[in-house]
Motif scaffolding. Structure first.
Motif, mmCIF file in Angstrom:
data_model
loop_
_atom_site.group_PDB
_atom_site.id
_atom_site.type_symbol
_atom_site.label_atom_id
_atom_site.label_comp_id
_atom_site.label_asym_id
_atom_site.label_seq_id
_atom_site.Cartn_x
_atom_site.Cartn_y
_atom_site.Cartn_z
ATOM 1 N N HIS A 155 -3.454 3.768 0.756
ATOM 2 C CA HIS A 155 -3.991 3.841 -0.599
ATOM 3 C C HIS A 155 -3.581 2.601 -1.380
ATOM 4 C CE1 HIS A 155 -5.072 8.020 0.162
ATOM 5 N NE2 HIS A 155 -3.877 8.144 0.719
ATOM 6 N N SER A 190 -3.169 2.305 -4.630
ATOM 7 C CA SER A 190 -2.298 2.535 -5.779
ATOM 8 C C SER A 190 -1.535 3.840 -5.618
ATOM 9 C CB SER A 190 -3.110 2.582 -7.077
ATOM 10 O OG SER A 190 -3.833 3.794 -7.162
ATOM 11 N N ARG A 200 -2.707 11.642 -5.978
ATOM 12 C CA ARG A 200 -3.838 12.591 -5.993
ATOM 13 C C ARG A 200 -4.052 13.180 -4.602
ATOM 14 N NH1 ARG A 200 -7.750 8.779 -9.254
ATOM 15 N NH2 ARG A 200 -6.852 9.017 -11.322
ATOM 16 N N GLU A 201 -3.951 12.329 -3.592
ATOM 17 C CA GLU A 201 -4.117 12.806 -2.217
ATOM 18 C C GLU A 201 -2.984 13.762 -1.841
ATOM 19 O OE1 GLU A 201 -5.581 13.112 1.808
ATOM 20 O OE2 GLU A 201 -6.385 12.994 -0.215
ATOM 21 N N ILE A 259 -1.243 6.059 -7.892
ATOM 22 C CA ILE A 259 -2.017 7.124 -8.539
ATOM 23 C C ILE A 259 -2.963 7.780 -7.537
ATOM 24 C CG2 ILE A 259 -3.802 7.594 -10.280
ATOM 25 C CD1 ILE A 259 -2.435 5.401 -11.995
ATOM 26 N N ILE A 260 -3.661 6.957 -6.761
ATOM 27 C CA ILE A 260 -4.588 7.487 -5.755
ATOM 28 C C ILE A 260 -3.821 8.257 -4.689
ATOM 29 C CG2 ILE A 260 -6.252 6.862 -3.970
ATOM 30 C CD1 ILE A 260 -6.961 4.406 -5.751
ATOM 31 N N ALA A 261 -2.681 7.721 -4.240
ATOM 32 C CA ALA A 261 -1.877 8.391 -3.223
ATOM 33 C C ALA A 261 -1.319 9.715 -3.744
ATOM 34 C CB ALA A 261 -0.745 7.484 -2.760
ATOM 35 N N THR A 310 0.837 -1.192 0.000
ATOM 36 C CA THR A 310 0.000 0.000 0.000
ATOM 37 C C THR A 310 0.875 1.246 0.000
ATOM 38 O OG1 THR A 310 -0.187 0.035 2.424
ATOM 39 C CG2 THR A 310 -1.917 -1.118 1.201
#
Length: 67
Positions: A28, A30, A36-37, A32-34, A8
């Motif tokens: 997260h 992925s 974005r955060e 990509i998601i992390a 993660t």
């Protein structure tokens, strides 16, 4: 007790005082998601840089057992 899952991603901040990670960071699935955060957090707090970290393992010094 918080358990970080291998693979993660978590977000931490970097400032003049060092690296900071939340006591119970959001994990997260992925990068990509992390990312974005991290971007969202950077836009809300311009005094810090935000970094994405990947959990690659944890160890506890009780008979030393990697998970």
């Amino acid at each position: 007790m918080l358990r970080l899952t291998n693979g993660t991603f978590i977000v931490g901040s970097i400032s003049d005082v060092g690296i900071s990670i939340a006591k119970e960071p959001k994990q997260h699935a992925s990068s990509i998601i992390a990312k974005r955060e991290a971007e969202r957090l950077a836009q809300s707090d311009g005094s810090k840089e935000f970094t994405v970290f990947q959990v690659v393992g944890t160890v506890k010094a009780v008979g030393v057992a990697w998970s």
